[in-house]
Design a protein around this motif. Structure first.
Motif, PDB file in Angstrom:
ATOM      1  N   ALA A 192       0.814  -1.214   0.000  1.00 30.39           N
ATOM      2  CA  ALA A 192       0.000   0.000   0.000  1.00 30.39           C
ATOM      3  C   ALA A 192       0.848   1.266   0.000  1.00 30.39           C
ATOM      4  N   PHE A 193       1.889   1.280   0.827  1.00 31.62           N
ATOM      5  CA  PHE A 193       2.691   2.501   0.902  1.00 31.62           C
ATOM      6  C   PHE A 193       3.447   2.714  -0.415  1.00 31.62           C
ATOM      7  N   ALA A 211       1.347  11.188 -10.307  1.00 27.72           N
ATOM      8  CA  ALA A 211       0.431  12.333 -10.321  1.00 27.72           C
ATOM      9  C   ALA A 211       1.187  13.635 -10.540  1.00 27.72           C
ATOM     10  N   ARG A 212       2.328  13.770  -9.845  1.00 26.78           N
ATOM     11  CA  ARG A 212       3.104  15.011  -9.981  1.00 26.78           C
ATOM     12  C   ARG A 212       3.528  15.243 -11.416  1.00 26.78           C
ATOM     13  N   GLU A 231      -9.858  12.574  -7.031  1.00 30.58           N
ATOM     14  CA  GLU A 231      -9.056  13.803  -7.069  1.00 30.58           C
ATOM     15  C   GLU A 231      -8.500  14.067  -8.467  1.00 30.58           C
ATOM     16  N   LEU A 260      -6.821   4.069  -1.466  1.00 29.52           N
ATOM     17  CA  LEU A 260      -5.943   5.043  -2.107  1.00 29.52           C
ATOM     18  C   LEU A 260      -6.383   5.302  -3.546  1.00 29.52           C
ATOM     19  N   PHE A 306       1.172   4.271  -2.819  1.00 26.19           N
ATOM     20  CA  PHE A 306       1.090   5.715  -2.607  1.00 26.19           C
ATOM     21  C   PHE A 306       2.292   6.426  -3.236  1.00 26.19           C
ATOM     22  N   LEU A 307       3.481   5.911  -2.968  1.00 26.78           N
ATOM     23  CA  LEU A 307       4.695   6.584  -3.469  1.00 26.78           C
ATOM     24  C   LEU A 307       4.698   6.640  -4.997  1.00 26.78           C
ATOM     25  N   ARG A 367       0.321  15.577 -14.153  1.00 32.20           N
ATOM     26  CA  ARG A 367      -0.400  16.857 -14.132  1.00 32.20           C
ATOM     27  C   ARG A 367       0.220  17.870 -15.088  1.00 32.20           C
ATOM     28  N   GLY A 376       2.041   6.308  -6.967  1.00 34.41           N
ATOM     29  CA  GLY A 376       0.931   7.160  -7.396  1.00 34.41           C
ATOM     30  C   GLY A 376       1.264   8.641  -7.254  1.00 34.41           C
ATOM     31  N   GLN A 377       1.970   8.980  -6.196  1.00 30.04           N
ATOM     32  CA  GLN A 377       2.316  10.385  -5.982  1.00 30.04           C
ATOM     33  C   GLN A 377       3.242  10.910  -7.072  1.00 30.04           C
ATOM     34  N   GLN A 427      -9.268   4.895  -4.923  1.00 32.34           N
ATOM     35  CA  GLN A 427     -10.530   5.651  -4.956  1.00 32.34           C
ATOM     36  C   GLN A 427     -10.297   7.128  -4.703  1.00 32.34           C
ATOM     37  N   SER A 428      -9.508   7.417  -3.686  1.00 33.60           N
ATOM     38  CA  SER A 428      -9.232   8.807  -3.355  1.00 33.60           C
ATOM     39  C   SER A 428      -8.536   9.501  -4.528  1.00 33.60           C
ATOM     40  N   MET A 429      -7.560   8.814  -5.107  1.00 31.25           N
ATOM     41  CA  MET A 429      -6.841   9.399  -6.233  1.00 31.25           C
ATOM     42  C   MET A 429      -7.762   9.588  -7.439  1.00 31.25           C
ATOM     43  N   ALA A 430      -8.640   8.629  -7.663  1.00 35.45           N
ATOM     44  CA  ALA A 430      -9.556   8.745  -8.809  1.00 35.45           C
ATOM     45  C   ALA A 430     -10.452   9.974  -8.661  1.00 35.45           C
TER      46      ALA A 430
END
Lengths: 260, 260, 260, 260
Positions: free
Chosen positions: B124-125, B135-136, B187, B180, B128-129, B139, B131-132, B182-185
Motif C-alpha cells: 500500500a505505501f 500524479a506530480r 481527485e 488510495l 502511494f509513493l 499533471r 501514485g504520488q 478511490q481517493s486518487m480517482a
C-alpha cells in the motif's frame, strides 16, 4: 452488408447480436459498431420505426423488431424471429431504462403504485425475460475460439449503485437488474456465457439531429461531461471479446468530471 | 526498437509506460504488449536481473530499473530516471503484491508484527509513493487527443474485495490500495488523469520456462481456470485508451470458472 | 466502584473492557457507560493525563494506561498490565483516528510520505497490534452464557466507505482497518470472538467544557446533526451483548440529516 | 393487555407497531417482544389464522389482520384499519420473503416467468406498498423525545448481498428491496423517519411445536448455528430506539459460525 436471411440453414461463424431496447443512444451506437465489425445485428423496440433505426437498417442492414420486452410471449417470439432471420445470438444487450414518464422525481409517498410496478416490469422483469431467452439459446451455441458461447450485457444506471431519494421505483428496478445479473453470472459463466452488468453513472449525451451531443434533461455535452454512447458501445464490444480467463462482471462507466 | 534516449529534450508523442514491480507475470505481459504497441517502456523491480526482463530489453528495448518501491527516495529517483531516459510517463502500472514470505497463511494471533508492517509498506505505501510521483508528473503532461494526461493503474487482488481469514495483513494492504485508488480517482480524474483499480480475483497463471501456464501454489492452468497475464495486460491497455467520457474506475477480472 | 486490583488471582465474572485511544469523545463515553454497567474498564492513550480521563478514574475507577499503540512492544505491555490489573479483557475497543496533523486536506501530490506512513501506522497497524493481543487473550477466555469469549470493536470513519479526494492517507488507513476487521471476523467469530467494524459516517460532536456538543472543525451540534459519542457507546454495548446466533459485523452510524 | 380500541380519538404516547408478513419466525418474535414492551401491536398476513398468531392475540392482545401485501388497495385498507384500531404506527416491519414455492432452485433457463413476477410482487413491490403507507402516516406523527416520527424496517436476506446461481428471482427481489430501502432512507431520515434494511445472512431457526429451533430445509439448530428470531427482534427494537444522531441504515445479522 449482405442479407443474413439464410443463416438458419447454413450456420455462420459470424457473431449475431441482438439489442433489446432501441433508441438513438446506446442501442444505436451498439448496432452501428457491431454491424460495422461484421456482426449480424437486430434491434428490438416497442416502436422500432425511429429514424435512427431505419437509417441503420438502410446503411448497415440492421434488422428491426417490434417487441414489448415486458411480455414473456413477445420476448420468446422475438428470439425465435432473430434465430430465424440472423441465427442464434452470441451477443445480447438489454438496454432498457424502463421508467414510465409519471414516475420521475416522485417521493415515496407520492409515487403511483401502478407506475412503480410498470417500471419494475419494464426494467427488471424484461431483463429477466431477455436473459432467460438468451441463456436458453446460448447454452446450445458452439464455443468460439475463446471457449465462449456468448455474452449477455445489461445496461444499468447510477441507481444500481445507490438508492437516491425520490427515486424509489428506479432504485428497485436497477438494484433488481444488478441482482439478476450477478445470479446469472455465477450460474452461466461456468457454462461459457459471459454476463456483465454495466451501470452508466452519468447522463448519456447522444448525438442530436443538429449534430450536438446532449441529454434531454441535462442539456448539451461540454468537454465530454456526459457519457458518449459510442464509447459505451466500445466497452461492450471489449467485454464480448474478453478472454474467458479474465472476464469482468461489472464495469461502471462515468465521465472524468463526474462526482461520485 | 530505437533507443529513446533523447526524449527529454525532444518531447515525443509516443506513450511512455512505467511498470513498477517486475516479474514474469502481469509486468512482463504489460511490458511486452505496451512495447509492441509502440510505447517507450520501463520496468522497475527490486531485482530487475530476471531473465524474462532481460529478454524484454533485448527484443523490445524495454528499460530495466532497480527500485525498492517502499522507499520514498528510491521511487523519486526512479521517476527522475524514467523521465530522463524515456520521457514523462503517460501510463504507470503499480503491480506489487508485497507479501513477505513469512506472512502467508498466518492467523491474527500468529502473524509477526514486523511482517505485517513490511507487507503494508511493500504494497500500500509503495502504491502511494508510485501514485504520488505519477500524479506530480502527469499533471504537467500535455493532454492527448482524448483530453487525457495519463493513466495510473493499480493491480489488486481478491483480498481487496473480501478480508479472508488468516490473511489479515494482505487484507489490510489490498483494502488500503483500494482506498488510495478511490481517493486518487476522485481527485485526479477531473484533472485529466485516469486512475483504475484492478483486483484480479483468481490465481494468475503465467507462462513457465517449459511453456505451460501455471501458478506457484495453485498448479498448472487447465481450460483457462487461471487469469492469463497477457489478457490482464490487454484490459490495462483498453483502460489506457478508454475515452474520458466513459472512464471505468474498477474492473474485477476473474476466470469463467472461478467461485465468487 | 471498588478497586479491581485483585482480579488476576481471583478471576471475576465481570466484563473487563479495554479502550485503546483515549480522548473526550467515543473513548470517554465508552469508559463511562461500560463502568456504570459494572465492567472493569481501562483506557489507554499516548497521553492519558487528560482531565476527562482523570475524572473517569476518580468517579468510576477507570484505569488509565500510557501506550503508543503503533509500537508492538508497547501494545504487548499494555495488555499484560491490563490482565494484571483488571483481568483478561472481554471487550476491546480500538478507537484511534491516527491522522497526523500535517496530513489533513493534502492532495496526492502534496502529502508528505513520512506522514502517510505515520498515519498508516497509527491507525491500521495499531488496529492490528491491538486486535492481535485481544485475540490471543480472548481465545483463552471461558465462554460466557452466550457462548462468547469476547468482543473486539474497531471504530472507523466515512473514509472506510469511500475514498475522498485529497485524503488518500486516511482512505488507506480506514480501508485497511476494514480489511483487517473483515479478516479477523471471518477467522475469530467461529472461535467465539465477536469482531465488529463501526464506521461513523459523520462528524462526532462531543461535550465541551461549556456543556455544548461540538466538533473541532465542524462547529457546534444543532438538532443532533453530529454523532453523539454517548449513543455510539450504546451501540458498542449492544454489539457486545448481541447473541452469537445473530452477530452484526458492520454497523455504519450516521445522523438523521447526514448526506450519504 | 387492554383493548387499544379508542386510540384514534385519544392519541396515545404508546408505540404502535405493525408487522406485515406473519408467521412463526421473525414476525411472531417481534410481535411478542414489542407487545411485552408495552406497544400496541398488529400483525398482517395473507392467512392470519395461524396458531402462533392466535396465541399472541390471546396472551398479549396482538391484533391480527388479513392482507395480501402485494395488492395496493389491500395495503391501504390494512393501514387504515390499524390506525382505527391501534393508532398511527410508529414502527413498521416488512417481513415477507415472497418466493412462490415453484421458484426455489430454478436456473435462469427454467424459472417460470409468472413465478418470477409473482416473487417480485410479493417481496419488493409489497415492500414499496407497505413503505409508502408507513411514510404517509409517519410524516404526520408527532416527533417523540428522540425527535423521531417512526421507524420502518425491512427484513432482507443473503440474496440482497449476493446474487446466487439458480436463484435469480430472489436475487432480483432482495436487491430491489435494498434499493428501495436505501432510497427511502435518504429521503425519509431527514424527515425524522428511521429506515433500516436488515439482511439475515443465514437460515432462521424458529421454535417448533416440539420446542426445538429449526429451519424447514436446513434442519435443527445446533449451537446457535441459525439465526434466532427472538434475537433478530431485539435488534429491531434497538434500531427503533436508536438515537437520531446515530442511526444505522443497514445491519447484516449472521450466526457466529456462518461462512460469508
Amino acid at each position: 452488408m449482405t442479407e443474413p436471411g439464410t443463416t438458419d440453414t447454413q450456420p455462420s461463424d459470424r457473431d449475431v447480436a441482438l439489442i433489446v431496447g432501441g433508441g438513438p443512444g446506446i442501442s444505436a451506437s451498439c448496432a452501428r459498431l457491431f454491424a460495422k465489425g461484421g456482426m449480424f445485428v437486430g434491434v428490438a423496440a416497442r416502436n422500432p420505426d425511429k429514424s435512427v433505426l431505419e437509417n441503420l437498417e438502410k446503411t448497415l442492414g440492421v434488422r428491426r423488431y417490434t417487441c414489448d420486452a415486458s411480455e414473456p410471449a413477445a420476448v420468446e417470439r422475438l428470439f425465435a424471429n432473430v434465430v430465424r432471420d440472423l441465427g442464434a445470438p452470441t451477443l445480447v444487450v438489454h438496454n432498457i431504462d424502463g421508467r414510465v414518464p409519471g414516475i420521475f422525481g416522485k417521493g415515496i409517498a407520492e409515487a403511483d403504485p401502478s407506475m412503480v410496478l410498470a417500471t419494475l416490469r419494464n426494467s427488471a422483469f424484461s431483463a429477466f425475460l431477455v436473459g432467460q431467452q438468451a441463456a436458453r439459446l446460448m447454452r446450445k451455441n458452439k464455443p468460439n475460439a475463446n471457449g465462449a458461447k456468448g455474452t449477455i450485457i445489461f445496461t444499468n444506471a447510477s441507481a444500481a449503485l445507490k438508492g437516491y431519494p425520490s427515486s424509489g421505483a428506479f432504485a428497485m428496478a436497477c438494484h433488481a437488474k444488478s441482482g439478476l445479473a450477478q445470479s446469472m453470472a455465477r450460474e452461466l459463466m461456468p457454462q461459457g456465457i459471459h454476463v456483465a452488468n454495466v451501470p452508466i453513472d452519468a447522463a448519456i449525451g447522444w448525438t442530436q439531429e443538429d449534430g450536438t451531443r446532449a441529454h434531454r434533461r441535462a442539456g448539451t455535452t461540454v468537454d465530454d461531461n456526459m457519457a458518449d454512447p459510442d464509447c459505451i458501445a466500445e466497452t461492450y464490444l471489449q467485454l464480448h471479446h474478453q478472454h474467458r480467463s479474465t472476464w469482468a462482471f461489472e464495469v461502471v462507466l462515468r465521465p472524468w468530471v463526474e462526482k461520485w
